[in-house]
Design a protein around this motif. Structure first.
Motif, PDB file in Angstrom:
ATOM      1  N   PRO A 113      -5.754  -3.705  12.970  1.00  0.00           N
ATOM      2  CA  PRO A 113      -6.589  -3.248  13.959  1.00  0.00           C
ATOM      3  C   PRO A 113      -7.757  -4.114  14.488  1.00  0.00           C
ATOM      4  O   PRO A 113      -8.360  -4.621  13.464  1.00  0.00           O
ATOM      5  CB  PRO A 113      -7.025  -1.918  13.613  1.00  0.00           C
ATOM      6  N   SER A 114      -8.229  -4.236  15.514  1.00  0.00           N
ATOM      7  CA  SER A 114      -9.319  -5.250  15.897  1.00  0.00           C
ATOM      8  C   SER A 114     -10.691  -4.763  15.103  1.00  0.00           C
ATOM      9  O   SER A 114     -11.645  -5.807  14.714  1.00  0.00           O
ATOM     10  CB  SER A 114      -9.562  -5.157  17.334  1.00  0.00           C
ATOM     11  N   ALA A 115     -10.735  -3.461  14.844  1.00  0.00           N
ATOM     12  CA  ALA A 115     -12.110  -3.105  14.292  1.00  0.00           C
ATOM     13  C   ALA A 115     -12.070  -3.674  12.808  1.00  0.00           C
ATOM     14  O   ALA A 115     -13.221  -3.815  12.362  1.00  0.00           O
ATOM     15  CB  ALA A 115     -12.185  -1.528  14.246  1.00  0.00           C
TER      16      ALA A 115
ATOM     17  N   ALA B  53      -9.084  -7.495   0.258  1.00  0.00           N
ATOM     18  CA  ALA B  53      -9.863  -7.646   1.379  1.00  0.00           C
ATOM     19  C   ALA B  53     -10.226  -6.290   2.092  1.00  0.00           C
ATOM     20  O   ALA B  53     -11.282  -5.759   2.477  1.00  0.00           O
ATOM     21  CB  ALA B  53      -9.521  -8.568   2.625  1.00  0.00           C
ATOM     22  N   LEU B  54      -9.139  -5.383   2.398  1.00  0.00           N
ATOM     23  CA  LEU B  54      -9.270  -4.076   2.702  1.00  0.00           C
ATOM     24  C   LEU B  54     -10.144  -3.120   2.059  1.00  0.00           C
ATOM     25  O   LEU B  54     -10.893  -2.541   2.488  1.00  0.00           O
ATOM     26  CB  LEU B  54      -7.936  -3.422   3.141  1.00  0.00           C
TER      27      LEU B  54
ATOM     28  N   PRO C 140      -3.612   3.604   4.810  1.00  0.00           N
ATOM     29  CA  PRO C 140      -2.439   3.299   5.316  1.00  0.00           C
ATOM     30  C   PRO C 140      -2.245   1.796   5.385  1.00  0.00           C
ATOM     31  O   PRO C 140      -0.924   1.373   5.114  1.00  0.00           O
ATOM     32  CB  PRO C 140      -2.237   4.088   6.762  1.00  0.00           C
ATOM     33  N   LEU C 141      -3.083   1.150   5.848  1.00  0.00           N
ATOM     34  CA  LEU C 141      -3.097  -0.254   6.114  1.00  0.00           C
ATOM     35  C   LEU C 141      -3.019  -1.030   4.645  1.00  0.00           C
ATOM     36  O   LEU C 141      -2.207  -1.925   4.235  1.00  0.00           O
ATOM     37  CB  LEU C 141      -4.187  -0.962   6.674  1.00  0.00           C
ATOM     38  N   MET C 142      -3.597  -0.633   3.534  1.00  0.00           N
ATOM     39  CA  MET C 142      -3.668  -0.949   2.201  1.00  0.00           C
ATOM     40  C   MET C 142      -2.194  -0.796   1.673  1.00  0.00           C
ATOM     41  O   MET C 142      -1.641  -1.537   0.936  1.00  0.00           O
ATOM     42  CB  MET C 142      -4.764  -0.379   1.180  1.00  0.00           C
ATOM     43  N   ARG C 143      -1.871   0.470   1.919  1.00  0.00           N
ATOM     44  CA  ARG C 143      -0.458   0.859   1.448  1.00  0.00           C
ATOM     45  C   ARG C 143       0.665  -0.018   2.108  1.00  0.00           C
ATOM     46  O   ARG C 143       1.534  -0.469   1.221  1.00  0.00           O
ATOM     47  CB  ARG C 143      -0.206   2.328   1.623  1.00  0.00           C
TER      48      ARG C 143
ATOM     49  N   PHE D  54       0.066   1.279  -4.919  1.00  0.00           N
ATOM     50  CA  PHE D  54       0.659   2.146  -3.749  1.00  0.00           C
ATOM     51  C   PHE D  54       0.957   3.585  -3.881  1.00  0.00           C
ATOM     52  O   PHE D  54       1.328   4.336  -3.309  1.00  0.00           O
ATOM     53  CB  PHE D  54       1.746   1.236  -3.120  1.00  0.00           C
ATOM     54  N   HIS D  55       1.079   3.914  -5.512  1.00  0.00           N
ATOM     55  CA  HIS D  55       1.252   5.254  -5.716  1.00  0.00           C
ATOM     56  C   HIS D  55       0.128   6.146  -5.577  1.00  0.00           C
ATOM     57  O   HIS D  55      -0.105   7.195  -4.974  1.00  0.00           O
ATOM     58  CB  HIS D  55       1.851   5.387  -7.233  1.00  0.00           C
ATOM     59  N   SER D  56      -1.088   5.512  -6.001  1.00  0.00           N
ATOM     60  CA  SER D  56      -2.486   6.149  -5.583  1.00  0.00           C
ATOM     61  C   SER D  56      -2.631   6.220  -4.238  1.00  0.00           C
ATOM     62  O   SER D  56      -3.286   7.102  -3.828  1.00  0.00           O
ATOM     63  CB  SER D  56      -3.603   5.141  -6.223  1.00  0.00           C
ATOM     64  N   LEU D  57      -2.452   5.104  -3.360  1.00  0.00           N
ATOM     65  CA  LEU D  57      -2.383   5.284  -2.051  1.00  0.00           C
ATOM     66  C   LEU D  57      -1.936   6.384  -1.456  1.00  0.00           C
ATOM     67  O   LEU D  57      -2.434   7.014  -0.474  1.00  0.00           O
ATOM     68  CB  LEU D  57      -2.117   3.611  -1.457  1.00  0.00           C
ATOM     69  N   HIS D  58      -0.621   6.694  -1.799  1.00  0.00           N
ATOM     70  CA  HIS D  58       0.061   7.684  -1.337  1.00  0.00           C
ATOM     71  C   HIS D  58      -0.863   9.040  -1.537  1.00  0.00           C
ATOM     72  O   HIS D  58      -0.802   9.870  -0.651  1.00  0.00           O
ATOM     73  CB  HIS D  58       1.554   7.728  -2.247  1.00  0.00           C
TER      74      HIS D  58
END
Length: 602
Positions: free
Chosen positions: A101-103, A171-172, A188-191, A242-246
């Motif tokens: 996303p642009s932001a 970076a995210l 969600p973007l990191m995941r 990605f489990h942590s991000l879930h």
């Protein structure tokens, strides 16, 4: 010309750090990608055309080399592989800048450009792939024979693609901490990007493992080699990420853990590259030894990762960390176990290095990992199976009894069939059966089921092939037979053949089943690469439904007496194909998960 391309990429990366307009940032990132791509194409052309005016081509190519291995020679060395790394990082930066996303695209783009800038500078001053020679030779030195293999054609690109993809979650994570109240949901973007990285890493590790399995000639799919372990650490961290991000996405919990795993995962990717390139790790997988350049890579890693960790520590109190409930508790426990496995692997790499500096040689063998890693696999498998059984720790007896029954059956099967009785191995098989049945009966998510069933199958294949394997050394003359694991093996013939850059002795072995029916013709070879004065064995493999039979020339004289007796080593690897099928299912599960996430965002 190559240095000119890299110089343009350098200037474009610097301009990226100063950009305030998103459109121009995207164009500048595209400029970096095109410039580095041009440099890579130029080096590839030099290898394909045997342009020996370049030192890189002289040291890693030969006119007699097959075309496919001339291409592999581009990244089968320190300089070329680092150019591949920069190219893949620039492609990843371009992809992130145009899909986020642009932001958030602008700050992420600057961070990735800073990382790119560091590696381009390193490439230009420390490992120039376009160095020229004063006197152009008529012939090159050829590529390392161990790298002249189909698996090594795609193993490094996939592994590096996994490494550089981890830069985006990194970076995210930094942007999320700096903004404190981000304008968009970063989890969600990191995941999504961590799953992309995980798929690439899994494929890369699997290809490297399969290469070691058949190319080195002794059938070891993973022998806890330090270079392999250095690549396994980012995979473990990415899996935990990605489990942590879930959990973060579903409940808002584990926000701190998700951010720090985003930093640590990419940090481990950089450390893996630094370890392998420094020459600190002695391994058949190490093909670049340069302590000075390795030290520069360690310094670059520190410049990138340490400030990020410092920012996380500074922001710790302000980061969201809600409590976890229900299934999230199982995932949290699993993450702790993954972290323990990560520490065990890291200790196996670092401790011998420390002791070596103190003047004491220390070797850590498979027994260390059997007592540290296998005990972690068991509870992880059980926890994964429990996740789909219910929302809480207590589940109904009727619901859990099929899974428990399957686990008991798996333990009994392993006890009855394994040639070497191991409590840890038996319980690991039981836990894997528990996981597979739980997923098959109760999982409603196809990606989750595929990936976790794949893990269960992979563990079963690993245990059976490790504890149930048999090997036998045989010596035959033409027409003679021997018996091994239900097969009859007959030496049909042997002869000398000529390859493009080698000569080889090849034997033909007829494999008969218990009904005296020919099921396969195996053709093991021992190759002498006259270009480098190196001898390598090529393993021949017969694959049944689940198992494999290996035939390899024994080390030493091939023809033992005037009667023409030839010596071989036979190996039987039971259920090894479950390992490879399991890894395949894990990759498919990851791809399905990415596809489903992309559909939801549209």
């Amino acid at each position: 010309m190559g240095q000119l391309f890299l110089g343009i990429a350098l200037l474009s990366s610097i301009s990226n750090l100063l950009m305030t307009n998103q459109v121009w940032l995207k164009r500048s990132v595209l400029g970096v990608m095109v410039s580095v791509g041009g440099a890579f194409i130029l080096l590839a052309q030099a290898h394909v055309t045997s342009d020996f005016s370049y030192l890189n081509v002289v040291e890693h190519s030969h006119t007699a080399q097959p075309l496919i291995y001339k291409i592999v020679g581009v990244w089968g060395n320190h300089e070329g592989s680092m150019l591949l790394w920069v190219l893949l990082l620039s492609i990843t930066s371009f992809g992130a800048s145009n899909t986020l996303p642009s932001a958030i695209a602008m700050p992420v783009g600057r961070i990735l450009s800073f990382i790119l800038l560091g590696f381009i500078v390193f490439l230009m001053i420390a490992c120039d792939p376009f160095a020229v020679v004063a006197h152009i030779p008529t012939e090159g030195a050829d590529l390392n024979p161990l790298l002249q293999d189909p698996s090594l054609v795609i193993h490094p690109p996939f592994l590096y693609a996994g490494y550089v993809s981890c830069a985006v979650p990194f970076a995210l994570a930094l942007v999320a901490m700096v903004q404190k109240s981000p304008t968009i949901d970063w989890a969600p973007l990191m995941r999504r990007w961590s799953l992309i990285a995980w798929v690439f890493l899994t494929i890369g590790l699997a290809l490297g493992s399969y290469w070691a399995y058949y190319e080195l000639g002794w059938g070891g799919w993973w022998f806890w080699d330090p270079v392999e372990n250095s690549a396994l650490m980012p995979w473990l961290a990415c899996t935990a990420l990605f489990h942590s991000l879930h959990v973060t996405i579903k409940t808002g919990g584990l926000g701190r853990c998700s951010l720090v795993f985003g930093i640590v995962t990419f940090g481990l990717c950089l450390l893996s590259v630094s370890f392998v390139r420094s020459g600190l790790l002695v391994s058949v997988h190490s093909f670049a030894f340069d302590p000075e350049r390795g030290l520069l890579l360690f310094g670059l890693t520190a410049v990138i990762v340490l400030p990020a960790l410092g920012l996380w520590i500074k922001s710790f109190s302000g980061l969201s960390q809600q409590g976890t409930v229900g299934q999230a508790r199982f995932i949290s426990l699993g993450m702790i176990l993954f972290a323990c496995g990560l520490v065990a692997i890291a200790a196996s790499i670092v401790y011998p290095l420390i002791m070596d500096q103190l003047g004491q040689a220390v070797s850590i063998g498979p027994s260390y990992f059997h007592v540290t890693f296998l005990p972690l696999v068991i509870p992880v498998s059980v926890l994964m199976g429990m996740v789909v059984l219910g929302q809480n720790f207590t589940v109904s007896f009727e619901k859990i009894i099929p899974s428990i029954s399957a686990g008991c059956f798996g333990c009994l099967l392993a006890y009855w069939t394994l040639s070497t009785v191991s409590v840890l191995g038996i319980v690991s098989v039981g836990a894997s059966f528990f996981l597979i049945v739980s997923m098959a009966l109760y999982s409603r998510k196809p990606a989750l089921m595929l990936a976790h069933v794949g893990l269960g199958l992979a563990v079963i294949g690993a245990v059976f092939s490790s504890y149930g394997e048999k090997e036998q050394d045989i010596t035959l003359k033409v027409g003679e037979r021997c018996f091994f694991k239900g097969y009859s093996v007959q030496l049909e013939s042997y002869d000398t053949i000529a390859g493009p850059n080698y000569t080889a002795m090849r034997s033909v072995l007829k494999i008969y089943d218990s009904n005296d029916k020919v099921v396969s013709l195996l053709k093991p070879e021992t190759r002498y690469y006259w270009t480098q004065d190196v001898t390598c064995n090529e393993t021949a493999i017969y694959t049944s439904l689940f198992s494999q039979l290996h035939a390899t020339y024994r080390q030493g004289p091939l023809i033992e007496d005037n009667w023409g007796r030839v010596s071989f080593r036979l190996q039987h690897k039971p259920f090894i194909n479950l390992l490879w099928c399991g890894i395949g299912l894990m990759v498919i599960g990851g791809i399905v998960a990415i596809f489903l996430m992309l559909i939801k965002t549209r």
